[in-house]
Design an enzyme around this catalytic site. Structure first.
Site, PDB file in Angstrom:
ATOM      1  N   GLU A 171      -1.857  -6.741   7.593  1.00  0.00           N
ATOM      2  CA  GLU A 171      -0.533  -6.489   8.156  1.00  0.00           C
ATOM      3  C   GLU A 171      -0.344  -7.338   9.413  1.00  0.00           C
ATOM      4  OE1 GLU A 171       2.468  -6.058   8.275  1.00  0.00           O
ATOM      5  OE2 GLU A 171       2.760  -3.918   7.875  1.00  0.00           O
ATOM      6  N   HIS A 203       0.824  -1.209   0.000  1.00  0.00           N
ATOM      7  CA  HIS A 203       0.000   0.000   0.000  1.00  0.00           C
ATOM      8  C   HIS A 203       0.858   1.259   0.000  1.00  0.00           C
ATOM      9  CE1 HIS A 203       0.852   0.980   4.215  1.00  0.00           C
ATOM     10  NE2 HIS A 203       0.697  -0.307   4.486  1.00  0.00           N
ATOM     11  N   ALA A 262      -1.073   7.336   6.877  1.00  0.00           N
ATOM     12  CA  ALA A 262      -0.914   8.430   7.838  1.00  0.00           C
ATOM     13  C   ALA A 262       0.106   8.077   8.911  1.00  0.00           C
ATOM     14  CB  ALA A 262      -2.263   8.757   8.473  1.00  0.00           C
ATOM     15  N   GLN A 269       1.896   5.203   1.035  1.00  0.00           N
ATOM     16  CA  GLN A 269       2.180   5.775   2.363  1.00  0.00           C
ATOM     17  C   GLN A 269       0.878   6.021   3.129  1.00  0.00           C
ATOM     18  OE1 GLN A 269       2.962  10.038   3.116  1.00  0.00           O
ATOM     19  NE2 GLN A 269       5.054   9.403   3.607  1.00  0.00           N
TER      20      GLN A 269
END
EC number: 5.4.2.11
Length: 250
Positions: free
Chosen positions: A91, A13, A17, A15
Site C-alpha cells: 500500500e 484485500h 481492522a 476489509q
C-alpha cells in the site's frame, strides 16, 4: 503456435481492522476482519464461477494482502500455485497520517487538505518520524531497502510499482498466463492508472472496492482488450467503490 490472451486479475484485500475503524493504514501491518476473510473467500469463488483461474499470484509484504491471496486461492482450489511477495506491491505509505482516524483528520484539516492527502496524485502527507509508533524504519522485512519510505503520494507508488509490473508481471500475462495480483487500494489504483491511461487529475475519482476481482484481458502484444477491466460482481463493486469514496464521513 497460436498465442492466447492472458488475464490480469486485480484483487484488493478484504476489509482490514483499520478499514473497519476508518483509520489510515499504509504500511502498518493490520489483519483482516471476519468480514474481510469472507470477502477474500468470495473473491476466490468468483474466480471459479467465471472460470478465471490464476496460474501465479503476486502480492505485497503485508498480511492483509497475503491472507486475502491465500483465502481466495483456497476457495478457488488453487492453493498450490506459486506466490511471489514483493514490497513494491505494498500500500501507499501514508506518512504521519498512519493510525489516524479519517473523519477526525478531515475535521481537523478541512476537506481540501484531507482530499489532497488522500486522493491527489502528487501531494504526500507529512513524513512519519523513524521513532514514531507506526514507523517501519526498523522492520526486518525491509532490511534490504536503501531507505524505508517516510511518506508517499500516488506518484511515488506508480514509480516503484509500474517498472516492476512491466518487467516481472506483464511478460507472464503476454505469454497467456492468468496472473492474480492481490494488493491494496492505492497500489491497484496506480496500476489501473497505467493500464487505462488515466490522467493525474482524473485518478482522484477512482476507487477500488475490497474483495471483488477486476479482470483485464491482455493480448500477446500487451494491448488491453477490455479498457477499464471487468468486475466479476459489478453490482457489489459499484457499492463497494461508493463506500470507499465516502470514507472520512462520520
Amino acid at each position: 503456435m497460436v498465442m492466447t490472451n492472458g488475464k490480469l486479475i486485480l484483487l484488493r484485500h478484504g476489509q482490514s481492522a483499520w478499514n473497519a475503524s476508518n483509520q489510515f493504514t499504509g504500511w502498518v501491518d493490520v489483519d483482516l476482519t471476519t468480514i474481510g476473510e469472507a470477502e477474500a473467500k468470495r473473491g476466490g469463488e468468483l474466480l471459479v464461477e467465471n472460470n478465471v483461474l490464476p496460474d501465479v499470484v503476486y502480492t505485497s509484504l503485508l498480511r492483509r494482502a497475503i491472507r486475502t491471496a491465500n483465502l481466495a486461492l483456497d476457495a478457488a482450489d488453487r492453493h498450490w500455485i506459486p506466490v511471489v511477495r514483493d514490497w513494491r506491491l505494498n500500500e501507499r505509505h501514508y506518512g504521519a497520517l498512519q493510525g489516524l482516524n479519517k473523519a477526525e483528520t478531515k475535521d481537523k484539516y478541512g476537506d481540501e487538505q484531507y482530499m489532497a492527502w488522500r486522493r491527489s496524485y502528487g501531494t504526500p502527507p507529512p513524513e512519519l518520524a523513524d521513532d514514531a509508533e507506526y514507523s517501519q524504519a526498523g522492520d526486518v522485512r525491509y532490511k534490504d531497502l536503501e531507505s524505508v519510505p517516510r511518506t508517499e503520494c500516488l506518484k511515488d507508488v506508480v514509480e516503484r510499482f509500474i517498472p516492476y509490473f512491466e518487467e516481472e508481471i506483464l511478460p507472464r500475462v503476454k505469454k497467456g498466463e492468468n496472473v492474480l495480483i492481490a494488493a491494496h487500494g492505492n497500489s491497484l489504483r496506480a496500476l489501473v492508472k497505467h493500464l487505462d491511461n488515466i490522467s493525474d487529475d482524473d485518478i482522484a475519482e477512482l476507487n477500488i472496492p475490497t474483495g471483488i476481482p477486476l479482470v483485464y484481458e491482455i493480448t500477446p502484444e500487451g494491448t488491453v482488450v477490455n479498457p477499464g477491466g471487468t468486475y466479476l460482481d459489478p453490482e457489489a463493486a459499484a457499492a463497494g467503490a461508493a463506500a470507499v469514496a465516502n470514507q472520512g464521513g462520520k
